[in-house]
Scaffold this active site. Sequence first.
Site, short mmCIF file in Angstrom:
data_model
loop_
_atom_site.label_atom_id
_atom_site.label_comp_id
_atom_site.label_asym_id
_atom_site.label_seq_id
_atom_site.Cartn_x
_atom_site.Cartn_y
_atom_site.Cartn_z
N GLU A 107 1.15 -0.51 -5.12
CA GLU A 107 0.20 0.57 -5.39
C GLU A 107 1.03 1.85 -5.46
O GLU A 107 1.34 2.47 -4.45
CB GLU A 107 -0.85 0.69 -4.28
N ASP A 119 0.82 -1.20 0.00
CA ASP A 119 0.00 0.00 0.00
C ASP A 119 0.86 1.26 0.00
O ASP A 119 1.92 1.31 0.62
CB ASP A 119 -0.89 -0.01 1.25
#
Length: 634
Positions: free
Chosen positions: A367, A314
């Site tokens: 990401e 993330d």
Amino acid sequence: MNKVQAYSLFTDFDIDLFKAGKHFRLYEKLGAHLVEVDGVKGVYFAVWAPSARSVSVVGDFNYWIQGDHPLQVRWDSSGIWEGFIPGIEKGTTYKYKIQSNNNGIITEKADPFALYCEHPPHTASVVWDLDYQWKDKKWMETRKQHNDLDKPYSVYEVHLGSWKRNAEGKFLSYLELAEDLVNYVKETGFTHVEFMPIMEYPYDPSWGYQLVGYFAPTSRFGTPQDFMVLVDKLHEAGIGVILDWVPSHFPEDAHGLGFFDGSNLFEHPDRRKGYHPDWKSLVFNYGRNEVRAFLISNAIFWLHNYHVDGLRVDAVASMLYLDYSRNEGEWEPNIFGGRENLDTISFLKEFNEAVYSSFEGVQTIAEESTSFPMVSRPTFVGGLGFGMKWMMGWMHDTLQYFQKETVYRKYHQNDLTFGMTYVFSENFMLPLSHDEVVYGKKSIAGRMPGDEWQKFANLRLLYGYMFMHPGAKLLFMGGEFGQSAEWNFEGSLDWHLLQYDYHEGVKKAITDLNTLYKSQPALYEKQFSPEGFEWINYSDHQNAVMTFIRKGIKTKDDIIVVCNFTQVVRQNYRIGVPKKGKLTALFNSDAAIYAGSGLSNPNKLTVEAFPYDGRDYSIEFLLPPLSVTVYKYA
């Protein structure tokens, strides 16, 4: 209760590796471990707290009294405190009471390496084990055949707390999800699930992205063994498991990692590097050896102990740039005067090297929303070493295009074609993720223009285009049946919508697209290579039509894709094709079975020796309204 006895799981070599930041199995040493010493059962505790003056284990076994069970600091300047407490059993709750050398500050902390935690809002750690008899030997032995980059990746992104609730509105347990979720994912044909963070977190509105128990599956849904059953059942169904992993930041909750031993132990001491203004959270100190070892050990832990098949990392962009979400004067350039965080870059490379050298058939996925180069290229050629990267530009441009009324699309076809200029610069995954259905953005279905029929035709067209586009795929839960409302983490998806034809039609279309994707090598064998894609015609802006070829290793596997981005039915629309022969239809998003208009071509079409689009052969089609149609040589 017996007092603390001297005992250690650490060897001198372990300590050397830890200090150097190279010990990637720290979970085997630090934390609470059920052991037997001289015939006596109990728990060995070990915690890293180099700025501590004293460390005590407090818990329900000693009425949370500080100093009753003190640990001893090791002599080797590692900063590790340890000891064996006889008689403690599995299920005991505990914390570390730490008195700091810094002005005598006292903190009470959950165990950073706890295997299990109390159900929030309670904050104690729980003595546990990872005993479990895995049943996924076949999957693990053949995982590479499912998980390589030349295999289909259709990922169903799931927030476990809101996928489905029971009749009382409460969470489904891991064991209930092992039945309901597994059967549903298998039915709809996705190849992988991606779980939004399941590591323990204190605050539900964070969706799991503010972690406290990095080594503990959240107790909201059951025990660690219950989560293992869920993974086992997914593997039994032939479905891979990807976990969201958050090495980018952590919350300032009093029982968490922040200010752990009265010092900036895990977080960077400079707030310009150690605090994230967007999320009001702390940022790891990636330049500290022991912190790097903690994080990489955590990644290895989930891959090893929970048989996870991939980690989606993330907020990588926030890690890479020193000026991320910071104004001028709020950040300090690196030693070369640039904005890149050199410690983070080094850490991410080491993390990926450790993962790929330790496990066969796993993937890491970044990401990363910027143009940082070579994110998904190997470290030995200068890349960060990830297996894949989310294609945020594709997501933004494509949704922007589809939100437009169809009459205006002819002026904006570049929104779709621009991504093709860089689609092979990385191993891209196309994400329609949870971030796109919150904070007033509307659901994916809710963004589609037109009346109800057109909205759902547009939605099926979007999904068909996505599945035919190069790259892996990711769809957030609810998108597969056209959830009307924005995602609400506090409730269930609107499953009642499946009683309506339009919603059931979208689900059928997604199921068939998954089947098509998995069955056609041209859609995955070269999904990250320019050899796997060829334009037929991208310049018919006036009609808002695009045509292209997806190519496999064998030319007989090539497929032809025709996209009509308006509701105008195109009669006798001619396109150039590579060779003579007959074409057979594989998919039509406008089919009646999907609640479309049912317009279609004959099942078999004959190619003509009529030059067109710069090719010697061509064919005429009927283009259904707002449709993707897919063909293959018979």
